[in-house]
Design a protein around this motif. Sequence first.
Motif, PDB file in Angstrom:
ATOM      1  N   GLU A  47      14.688  29.430 -24.408  1.00  0.00           N
ATOM      2  CA  GLU A  47      15.472  28.192 -24.431  1.00  0.00           C
ATOM      3  C   GLU A  47      16.734  28.377 -25.254  1.00  0.00           C
ATOM      4  OE1 GLU A  47      12.939  25.253 -26.211  1.00  0.00           O
ATOM      5  OE2 GLU A  47      11.781  24.965 -24.372  1.00  0.00           O
TER       6      GLU A  47
ATOM      7  N   LYS B  34      21.163  20.100 -12.781  1.00  0.00           N
ATOM      8  CA  LYS B  34      20.321  20.999 -11.982  1.00  0.00           C
ATOM      9  C   LYS B  34      20.646  22.448 -12.292  1.00  0.00           C
ATOM     10  CE  LYS B  34      19.491  17.986  -8.120  1.00  0.00           C
ATOM     11  NZ  LYS B  34      19.442  17.762  -6.724  1.00  0.00           N
ATOM     12  N   GLY B  35      19.581  23.256 -12.313  1.00  0.00           N
ATOM     13  CA  GLY B  35      19.753  24.694 -12.417  1.00  0.00           C
ATOM     14  C   GLY B  35      19.924  25.283 -11.026  1.00  0.00           C
TER      15      GLY B  35
ATOM     16  N   GLY C 211      14.763  27.061  -9.536  1.00  0.00           N
ATOM     17  CA  GLY C 211      13.705  26.343 -10.232  1.00  0.00           C
ATOM     18  C   GLY C 211      13.321  26.936 -11.572  1.00  0.00           C
ATOM     19  N   CYS C 212      13.757  28.159 -11.838  1.00  0.00           N
ATOM     20  CA  CYS C 212      13.419  28.816 -13.098  1.00  0.00           C
ATOM     21  C   CYS C 212      14.313  28.356 -14.249  1.00  0.00           C
ATOM     22  CB  CYS C 212      13.526  30.331 -12.942  1.00  0.00           C
ATOM     23  SG  CYS C 212      15.182  30.904 -12.533  1.00  0.00           S
ATOM     24  N   THR C 213      15.386  27.648 -13.926  1.00  0.00           N
ATOM     25  CA  THR C 213      16.336  27.180 -14.927  1.00  0.00           C
ATOM     26  C   THR C 213      16.282  25.659 -14.983  1.00  0.00           C
ATOM     27  OG1 THR C 213      17.737  29.074 -14.435  1.00  0.00           O
ATOM     28  CG2 THR C 213      18.754  27.269 -15.645  1.00  0.00           C
ATOM     29  N   VAL C 214      15.864  25.120 -16.144  1.00  0.00           N
ATOM     30  CA  VAL C 214      15.645  23.678 -16.252  1.00  0.00           C
ATOM     31  C   VAL C 214      16.483  23.099 -17.391  1.00  0.00           C
ATOM     32  CG1 VAL C 214      13.918  21.869 -16.599  1.00  0.00           C
ATOM     33  CG2 VAL C 214      13.295  23.976 -15.389  1.00  0.00           C
TER      34      VAL C 214
ATOM     35  N   GLU D 241      17.844  19.850 -19.679  1.00  0.00           N
ATOM     36  CA  GLU D 241      17.384  18.542 -20.149  1.00  0.00           C
ATOM     37  C   GLU D 241      18.569  17.820 -20.784  1.00  0.00           C
ATOM     38  OE1 GLU D 241      13.842  18.638 -22.563  1.00  0.00           O
ATOM     39  OE2 GLU D 241      13.064  20.349 -21.428  1.00  0.00           O
TER      40      GLU D 241
ATOM     41  N   SER E  19      16.087  25.655 -20.441  1.00  0.00           N
ATOM     42  CA  SER E  19      15.045  26.677 -20.520  1.00  0.00           C
ATOM     43  C   SER E  19      15.105  27.563 -19.275  1.00  0.00           C
ATOM     44  CB  SER E  19      13.662  26.043 -20.676  1.00  0.00           C
ATOM     45  OG  SER E  19      13.370  25.224 -19.582  1.00  0.00           O
TER      46      SER E  19
END
Length: 156
Positions: free
Chosen positions: A66, A85-86, A89-92, A94, A111
């Motif tokens: 992170e 949005k990343g 899906g591996c990049t999140v 917040e 993350s």
Amino acid sequence: MLRKTLSLALLVITLASCNDKGSSKITEQDMKAVEAEKALMGKFPKIELDKAEHDFGTIKEGEVVETVFKIKNIGDSDLIIADAKGSCGCTVPEPPKEPIAPGQSAPIKVSFDSNGKTGQQNKTVTLTTNTETGNETFNIKANVTPKDGKAVYVTQ
């Protein structure tokens, strides 16, 4: 023309508050009208990031790492981040849920889950905002070594 439009928006807000039997609560619709007027007058929020990219360096496959990007509003109206949005899906990301006032800052935690990823990874985070351009991007990267310890060679 612009002055007439602004006057009309203020009149609508005033009338709406008068019809609400003494309540001075401003509705979401009123706020949207005010934001539209600010946009017409060129008063947009503007984003300044503390960094355009974060390099996690070399990590092992399967690690979740992170970082935090600090976002500052250097514009003339509240910054609203409607979506984040990343590029996979591996990049999140917040993002903050509340508007960021002019001159204020807020963190955006990002993350990266390296499970199933090996080699050099470059990912993008895209923010959908109410800035003049409508979106902003920044990047993360990492060199992911496989779980089995075998070297990964990248050719171009």
